[in-house]
Design an enzyme around this catalytic site. Structure first.
Site, PDB file in Angstrom:
ATOM      1  N   ARG A   1       2.836 156.651  26.134  1.00 39.74           N
ATOM      2  CA  ARG A   1       3.835 155.771  26.750  1.00 39.74           C
ATOM      3  C   ARG A   1       5.023 156.581  27.278  1.00 39.74           C
ATOM      4  NH1 ARG A   1       4.985 150.354  27.575  1.00 39.74           N
ATOM      5  NH2 ARG A   1       3.072 149.711  26.572  1.00 39.74           N
TER       6      ARG A   1
ATOM      7  N   ALA B   1       4.132 146.012  21.561  1.00 44.32           N
ATOM      8  CA  ALA B   1       4.100 146.317  22.990  1.00 44.32           C
ATOM      9  C   ALA B   1       4.680 145.174  23.831  1.00 44.32           C
ATOM     10  CB  ALA B   1       2.678 146.669  23.441  1.00 44.32           C
TER      11      ALA B   1
ATOM     12  N   PHE C   1      10.395 145.742  14.288  1.00 44.11           N
ATOM     13  CA  PHE C   1      10.807 146.676  15.353  1.00 44.11           C
ATOM     14  C   PHE C   1       9.801 147.793  15.590  1.00 44.11           C
ATOM     15  CE2 PHE C   1      14.658 145.185  13.041  1.00 44.11           C
ATOM     16  CZ  PHE C   1      15.065 144.246  13.977  1.00 44.11           C
TER      17      PHE C   1
ATOM     18  N   PHE D   1       8.620 152.516  22.041  1.00 43.93           N
ATOM     19  CA  PHE D   1       7.358 153.234  21.798  1.00 43.93           C
ATOM     20  C   PHE D   1       7.228 154.497  22.644  1.00 43.93           C
ATOM     21  CE2 PHE D   1       2.570 153.194  21.457  1.00 43.93           C
ATOM     22  CZ  PHE D   1       2.435 152.904  20.121  1.00 43.93           C
TER      23      PHE D   1
ATOM     24  N   GLU E   1      10.902 144.646  24.366  1.00 48.26           N
ATOM     25  CA  GLU E   1      11.333 146.039  24.385  1.00 48.26           C
ATOM     26  C   GLU E   1      12.239 146.440  25.552  1.00 48.26           C
ATOM     27  OE1 GLU E   1       7.120 147.150  23.864  1.00 48.26           O
ATOM     28  OE2 GLU E   1       7.876 148.613  22.445  1.00 48.26           O
TER      29      GLU E   1
END
Ligand code: LUZ
Ligand code: MOS
Length: 751
Positions: A304, A503, A222, A338, A705
């Site tokens: 991000r 990512a 994760f 992220f 994600e």
């Protein structure tokens, strides 16, 4: 023959690092962590520990032959603290013993004295003291300052989002085995085999070619093993290099929770301005990211956040400023999303407050601002093939937002003891590493002369199913059954210079490379077939394990073709490289095209709150998700449902905090609530928008994600229910909204 690992999982036969048999003479390593959040080391005496039976040695910073430095982006983190400690649990020494029991006993005998220094735990306080990892970064578009006066309403507020423990089932693990001539084989539970290889090479002062990192699979990650598997592999390697014996280092759960970082808590201020129709004209936001005691990936995560400051919305005037604040907690790290989820929560909070100021329903204001085709993001990229409105409209058409809202209102009018809430959550998430250079991958395909196929890529299997996707892609190219293909371990000797599997790009990047490599071998095979069949390669293909000519099956099967190719001395192996095209970003202007594409979706969440107890249920989450053309539908559904539930956990259950001394309040599963079977919504209705994506392998879209952020809808649905009970409530948007906090809000005890 079965070649994926599902049957192994259900039988408990899948091997993880700690399941590898101990090589002869294997030692156990145990790190000694700092008991203080900040201070000067005045005494480190390992003499008492060395006296223990079965204790081999205790290593400190002075025993590191190379660099005592593991910081990948900013070199600010020692492998073993030498003079100062900066967070509780920071490793200062490494015990090496014949058994775990001996190592545990010895750890208690290490004398560590620390002269405490003031510990800063709050990111705003750190910023005020100038404790920043880098100068503030600002993404801006339009002119916010000029826009405020044209707004019908302006709303301001503060938002707090909490940390999140990864709670992967397999804790951080490594097994380092010395080989001849000071080379090392390192088995590591890492998302980034090359990151481990490089850090070990620097710590031991040996070239990267002397370090082979091998990864079979991870028991969950994760993001927690993107950067933070590295120190444990380095420590095991240090022990192995020092003793010339194999060394196993497997953190127990309590050590893992205390010694490794979490999702970054953020504290943010927003100001939003809307016109009378609910269109957002201006948005100003400041993020204070609690980075912890070292940079780790914090600056990339902050970036991000900036990329996702406007969520799924088009806002013409934006100013987003972000501070990466150094504090005295364990360095925080990558976690699914992220930094995106933190920023997306803030814009949703701002819209909620803005909609309230305007007296309009939130979902009406959300809808009015959704991204359209061609809209520009604050970082200069324009939407292409934008699915924001399509997902929203399909979700509304299928699930009926107005009906769901009306049903909740009817319930609320008739019941005082329970209240229902509804919220719609649109998601837009950019796919690609924001660090452009990382968007590359390699694959190595071997066809053995019995017709079986072995595939290596840079992707790490962590339960997300990337190996199933690789297998399906290669099987598709060769026109053979997936059962003929095996995915080998991820190994730095077979595939070099890997980007971490992160990512959401694992399948996009490595799948594209695997497809290219398989196509290279396939082209050579078809040349052999053309000769044998006296045909033109253009007429030939392989399908169902047989060479077909102009669509009609020939006599020539896969096994026979492969053998013929081998005997005619054809290369049956290929290595290929893939780099995502058209990516660029200029950090001076903060403009560019950082993402290959975006993933969209819309979820609608319904909850019921018990107003006496503060407890609640997530009744239903119904969503439309922009999936592209799926490579493996069951895997993708698993990612969508799993991401959603993990997001709900972050926003409603998982409370991770520190006491005033910087000590974590929880180190066991009994003190930290992760979502379980009971937290899963009663109804999860996942609809897919299956439209081929021109910018990823086989028309697919990354799925790891984006679904996490549907969980934000659960927070706003709970807020909606809370408002039904307490219409005048004017509290800070604080997550997680645990039953405890809900009860305090209902009782008017918390603001
Ligand atoms: N890791 C990383 C990530 O190094 N760069 C990224 O942009 C990213 N994004 C999401 C998750 N992990
Ligand atoms: Mo990541 S948060 O390791 O994709």
């Amino acid at each position: 023959m079965r070649t994926d690992d599902l049957h192994l999982h259900v039988r408990g036969e899948s091997t993880y690092v700690d399941d590898l048999p101990s090589p002869a003479g294997c030692l156990v390593a145990l790190p000694v962590g700092s008991p203080e959040a900040h201070g000067r080391i005045t005494k480190l005496d390992v003499g008492g520990a060395l006296g223990g039976s079965e204790v081999v040695t205790v290593l400190t910073a002075a025993d590191i032959p190379g660099q005592n430095q593991i910081g990948a982006i900013i070199q600010d983190e020692p492998l073993l603290a030498a003079e100062e400690v900066h967070h509780v649990g920071q490793p200062v020494a490494l015990v090496l013993a014949e058994s775990l029991a001996a190592a545990r006993a010895a750890r208690k005998q290490v004398v560590l004295e620390i002269d405490p220094l003031p510990a800063v735990l709050d990111p705003r306080e750190a910023a005020a003291q100038g404790q920043l990892l880098q100068p503030a970064r600002t993404f801006a578009i339009g002119d916010v300052d000029a826009a405020w006066e044209s707004c019908a309403v302006v709303a301001e507020g503060r938002v707090e989002t909490g940390a999140q423990e990864h709670f992967y089932l397999e804790t951080q693990s490594a097994l380092a085995v010395p080989q001849e001539d000071r080379t090392l084989l390192v088995h590591s539970s890492t998302q980034g085999p090359t990151a481990v290889q490089k850090a070990v090479s620097l710590a031991l002062d040996v070239p990267m070619h002397a370090v082979e990192v091998d990864v079979r699979r991870l028991g969950g990650a994760f993001g927690g093993k993107e950067d933070q598997a590295t120190p444990w592999a380095c420590l095991a390697a240090l022990g192995a290099d020092h003793t010339r014996r194999p060394v196993r280092l497997v953190l127990d759960r309590a050590d893992d929770v205390v010694m490794t970082g979490k999702r970054h808590p953020y504290s943010s201020d927003f100001r939003i301005g809307l016109d009378g129709d609910g269109k957002v004209l201006a948005y100003e936001v400041t993020y204070y990211q609690n980075a912890g005691a070292a940079a780790d990936l914090s600056t990339a995560i902050l970036e991000r956040s900036l990329f996702h400051s406007t969520g799924s919305y088009h806002v013409p005037n934006v100013k987003a400023t972000a501070f990466s604040c150094r504090t005295n907690i364990t360095p925080n790290t990558a976690f699914r999303g992220f930094g995106g989820p933190q920023a997306m929560f803030v814009i949703e909070a701002a819209l909620e407050k803005g909609a309230r100021a305007l007296g309009k329903p939130l979902h009406q204001v959300q809808r009015a601002n959704l991204l359209n085709e061609g809209d520009v993001f604050p970082y200069g990229m324009h939407t292409e093939d934008c699915k924001a409105i399509r997902c929203w409209e399909e979700a509304d058409a299928v699930f009926g937002f107005a009906d769901l809202t009306a049903a909740a209102a009817r319930h609320n009018a008739a019941h005082a003891g329970t209240k229902k809430g509804v919220a719609v959550m649109p998601v837009c998430f950019g796919i690609s590493f924001t660090n452009t250079a990382l968007n590359q991958a390699r694959a190595l395909v071997h066809v053995y002369h019995d017709g079986s196929v072995n595939v290596s890529t840079g992707a790490v299997e962590m339960g997300q199913g990337v190996n199933r996707k690789m297998r399906s892609i290669v099987a598709g190219v060769f026109g053979i059954d997936t059962g003929r293909i095996r995915l080998d371990t991820t190994n730095t000797g077979r595939v070099a210079n890997t980007s971490p599997t992160a990512a959401s790009t694992g399948s996009d990047l490595n799948g594209a490379a695997a497809k290219l490599a398989a196509e290279m071998v396939c082209a050579r095979l078809l040349q052999v077939a053309a000769k044998k069949l006296d045909a033109d390669t253009g007429e030939l293909a392989i399908a169902g394990g047989i060479v077909v000519r102009d669509g009609a099956p020939t006599e020539l099967g896969w096994d026979e073709l492969v053998q013929a190719a081998y005997w005619s001395r054809t290369d049956l192996s290929a290595h290929a490289h893939f780099a995502t095209p058209d990516l660029h970003f200029d950090k001076t202007s903060e403009k560019g095209r950082p993402f290959a594409y975006h993933v969209y979706g819309t979820a609608v969440t319904e909850v019921t709150v018990d107003c006496l107890r503060g407890t609640y249920r997530v009744d239903a989450v119904r969503l439309v998700h922009d999936l592209g053309r799926s490579i493996d539908l069951a895997t993708d559904r698993g990612q969508i449902e799993g991401g959603l539930v993990q997001g709900i956990g972050w926003l409603t259950l998982e409370e991770s905090d520190h006491d005033s001394e910087g000590r974590l309040r929880h180190d066991t599963a009994s003190k930290y609530k992760v979502p379980d079977f009971d937290s899963v919504p009663n109804v999860m209705d996942v609809r897919l928008l299956e439209d081929p994506n021109g910018r990823a392998v086989l028309g697919s879209k990354a799925v790891g994600e984006p679904p996490f952020m549907y969980g934000i809808g659960a927070w706003f649905a709970l807020w909606d229910a809370l408002r039904a009970a307490k219409p005048d409530l004017n509290a800070v948007h604080t997550a997680p909204l645990t039953p405890e906090r809900m009860l305090l809000l209902l009782a008017g005890e918390e603001d």
